[in-house]
Design a protein around this motif. Structure first.
Motif, short mmCIF file in Angstrom:
data_model
loop_
_atom_site.label_atom_id
_atom_site.label_comp_id
_atom_site.label_asym_id
_atom_site.label_seq_id
_atom_site.Cartn_x
_atom_site.Cartn_y
_atom_site.Cartn_z
N THR A 2 0.81 -1.22 0.00
CA THR A 2 0.00 0.00 0.00
C THR A 2 0.85 1.27 0.00
N LYS A 3 1.78 1.39 0.91
CA LYS A 3 2.56 2.63 1.05
C LYS A 3 3.69 2.71 0.02
N TYR A 4 4.57 1.71 -0.01
CA TYR A 4 5.76 1.81 -0.87
C TYR A 4 5.39 1.77 -2.35
N HIS A 5 4.55 0.85 -2.75
CA HIS A 5 4.21 0.69 -4.17
C HIS A 5 3.27 1.78 -4.69
N ARG A 6 2.34 2.26 -3.88
CA ARG A 6 1.24 3.07 -4.39
C ARG A 6 1.19 4.50 -3.85
N LYS A 7 1.94 4.80 -2.79
CA LYS A 7 1.84 6.14 -2.20
C LYS A 7 3.18 6.87 -2.12
N ARG A 8 4.26 6.13 -1.98
CA ARG A 8 5.56 6.79 -1.78
C ARG A 8 6.16 7.20 -3.13
N ARG A 9 6.20 8.52 -3.38
CA ARG A 9 6.75 9.05 -4.62
C ARG A 9 8.27 9.15 -4.51
N GLN A 10 8.94 8.81 -5.60
CA GLN A 10 10.40 8.76 -5.60
C GLN A 10 10.96 9.75 -6.62
N ARG A 11 11.92 10.54 -6.20
CA ARG A 11 12.52 11.53 -7.09
C ARG A 11 13.19 10.88 -8.29
N ALA A 12 13.78 9.73 -8.09
CA ALA A 12 14.45 9.03 -9.19
C ALA A 12 13.47 8.60 -10.27
N LEU A 13 12.19 8.53 -9.91
CA LEU A 13 11.15 8.13 -10.87
C LEU A 13 10.34 9.35 -11.33
N GLY A 14 10.88 10.54 -11.16
CA GLY A 14 10.15 11.75 -11.57
C GLY A 14 8.98 12.05 -10.65
N LYS A 15 9.17 11.78 -9.35
CA LYS A 15 8.14 11.98 -8.33
C LYS A 15 6.88 11.16 -8.60
N LEU A 16 7.08 9.97 -9.13
CA LEU A 16 5.99 9.02 -9.33
C LEU A 16 6.20 7.83 -8.41
N THR A 17 5.14 7.10 -8.15
CA THR A 17 5.26 5.86 -7.38
C THR A 17 5.70 4.74 -8.33
N PRO A 18 6.23 3.64 -7.81
CA PRO A 18 6.61 2.52 -8.69
C PRO A 18 5.47 2.02 -9.57
N VAL A 19 4.26 1.95 -9.01
CA VAL A 19 3.11 1.48 -9.80
C VAL A 19 2.79 2.47 -10.91
N GLU A 20 2.80 3.77 -10.60
CA GLU A 20 2.53 4.78 -11.62
C GLU A 20 3.59 4.76 -12.71
N PHE A 21 4.84 4.62 -12.32
CA PHE A 21 5.94 4.62 -13.28
C PHE A 21 5.81 3.46 -14.26
N GLU A 22 5.48 2.27 -13.76
CA GLU A 22 5.33 1.11 -14.63
C GLU A 22 4.07 1.22 -15.49
N THR A 23 3.03 1.82 -14.97
CA THR A 23 1.80 2.01 -15.75
C THR A 23 2.06 2.90 -16.95
N ILE A 24 2.83 3.97 -16.76
CA ILE A 24 3.17 4.87 -17.87
C ILE A 24 3.99 4.13 -18.91
N TYR A 25 4.95 3.31 -18.45
CA TYR A 25 5.78 2.54 -19.40
C TYR A 25 4.92 1.57 -20.21
N THR A 26 3.99 0.90 -19.53
CA THR A 26 3.12 -0.06 -20.21
C THR A 26 2.27 0.62 -21.27
N ALA A 27 1.72 1.81 -20.93
CA ALA A 27 0.89 2.54 -21.88
C ALA A 27 1.71 3.05 -23.06
N THR A 28 2.94 3.50 -22.78
CA THR A 28 3.80 4.03 -23.85
C THR A 28 4.24 2.92 -24.79
N SER A 29 4.64 1.78 -24.24
CA SER A 29 5.10 0.67 -25.08
C SER A 29 3.96 0.08 -25.89
N ALA A 30 2.73 0.12 -25.35
CA ALA A 30 1.58 -0.40 -26.08
C ALA A 30 1.21 0.50 -27.25
N ALA A 31 1.44 1.81 -27.06
CA ALA A 31 1.14 2.75 -28.13
C ALA A 31 2.17 2.65 -29.26
#
Length: 288
Positions: free
Chosen positions: A259-288
């Motif tokens: 709950t906290k680390y994967h979905r709420k904790r934003r990381q500067r190394a990921l552009g202030k995104l959470t790990p789940v958000e970062f992977e979701t963007i990659y999945t959408a970009t690669s699918a396009a």
């Protein structure tokens, strides 16, 4: 053999077996029993037990003679714990965690070269994974966590929690990550712990086409990104209170990761995104 050689018909000086046995202080009955069966059934059975015990210990170096005795029984061998202890002592089959006076244990030789070389970045998911084990005390004893981290999004793609630190802990964490991600040609980096050098862990790597990598002895920086995650876990969960039971701590660890680390904790190394958000963007970009 000496009695037989001296009593042989072609011996330069032939000495009767009875005389040689009397001089050597052994009975003729024991000598003729040995001639009839040079290897007794007990020795034959012990040899089979030793081979099986060595195989079990190679799979998990943390197993002591009690665990080895249980596994031998599961495989159909009949042997008491005392007999297994005698065989293990004779063959120097000791648990990784056994403490002997005057013995200093050092990390064993690396099974793999260091392919990461402190580069904890990745261009895509499932190309570079890090793994390690941490522990924390509770009122019931220590609880151990083995986690697998994807360098691309810093997401924990697999983990296992148990009351022991045997090889099965590391195997279970990696198996969970494989089941979740279905990876191909992934580099899996760890330290030189016996759990990661065990035969069972190496079989799992080879069976799924994964490439192993290991850091140097005593160089925490070789797995710094994994140590960073454990540091966060320690500050946010482990050291926040005293834990009465292992189950209580286990639930807290799982809840924080999912709950906290994967979905709420934003990381500067990921552009202030959470790990789940970062992977979701990659999945959408690669699918396009």
């Amino acid at each position: 053999p000496l009695v037989r050689e001296l009593a042989a018909a072609g011996a330069p000086v032939r000495v009767p077996a009875a005389v040689t046995c009397r001089v050597l202080g052994i009975s003729r009955q024991a000598y003729y029993q040995w001639c009839a069966a040079p290897v007794c059934q007990r020795d034959f059975d012990d040899a089979h037990l030793i081979n099986a015990a060595l195989e079990i210990h190679a799979d998990d170096p943390a197993d002591g003679y009690r665990f080895i005795a249980d596994e031998l029984a599961r495989r159909g061998f009949t042997a008491s714990e005392n007999r297994v202890w005698r065989i293990c002592s004779m063959q120097k089959i000791f648990s990784l965690h056994a403490r002997k006076k005057g013995r200093s244990r050092q990390a064993g030789p690396p099974v793999h070269d260091d392919l990461v070389r402190r580069d904890f970045t990745a261009a895509a998911p499932n190309t570079k994974w890090l793994t390690d084990i941490t522990e924390h005390p509770t009122g019931e004893g220590k609880l151990y966590l083995c986690a697998v981290k994807d360098c691309y999004s810093n997401k924990i793609v697999g983990y296992s929690i148990a009351s022991h630190m045997r090889a099965s802990l590391a195997v279970s964490a990696l198996r969970n990550a494989i089941a979740l991600r279905d990876p191909h040609d992934v580099v899996v980096h760890s330290d030189r712990g016996a759990q990661f050098r065990s035969a069972a862990y190496q079989r799992l790597l080879r069976g799924h086409g994964l490439t192993g990598s290991m850091g140097r002895v005593g160089a925490c920086g070789d797995n710094a990104a994994m140590e960073s995650f454990f540091s966060l876990l320690q500050k946010n969960v482990l050291d926040t209170r005293r834990w009465r039971t292992r189950e209580e701590l286990r639930l807290a660890i799982v809840s924080w990761i999912e709950t906290k680390y994967h979905r709420k904790r934003r990381q500067r190394a990921l552009g202030k995104l959470t790990p789940v958000e970062f992977e979701t963007i990659y999945t959408a970009t690669s699918a396009a």
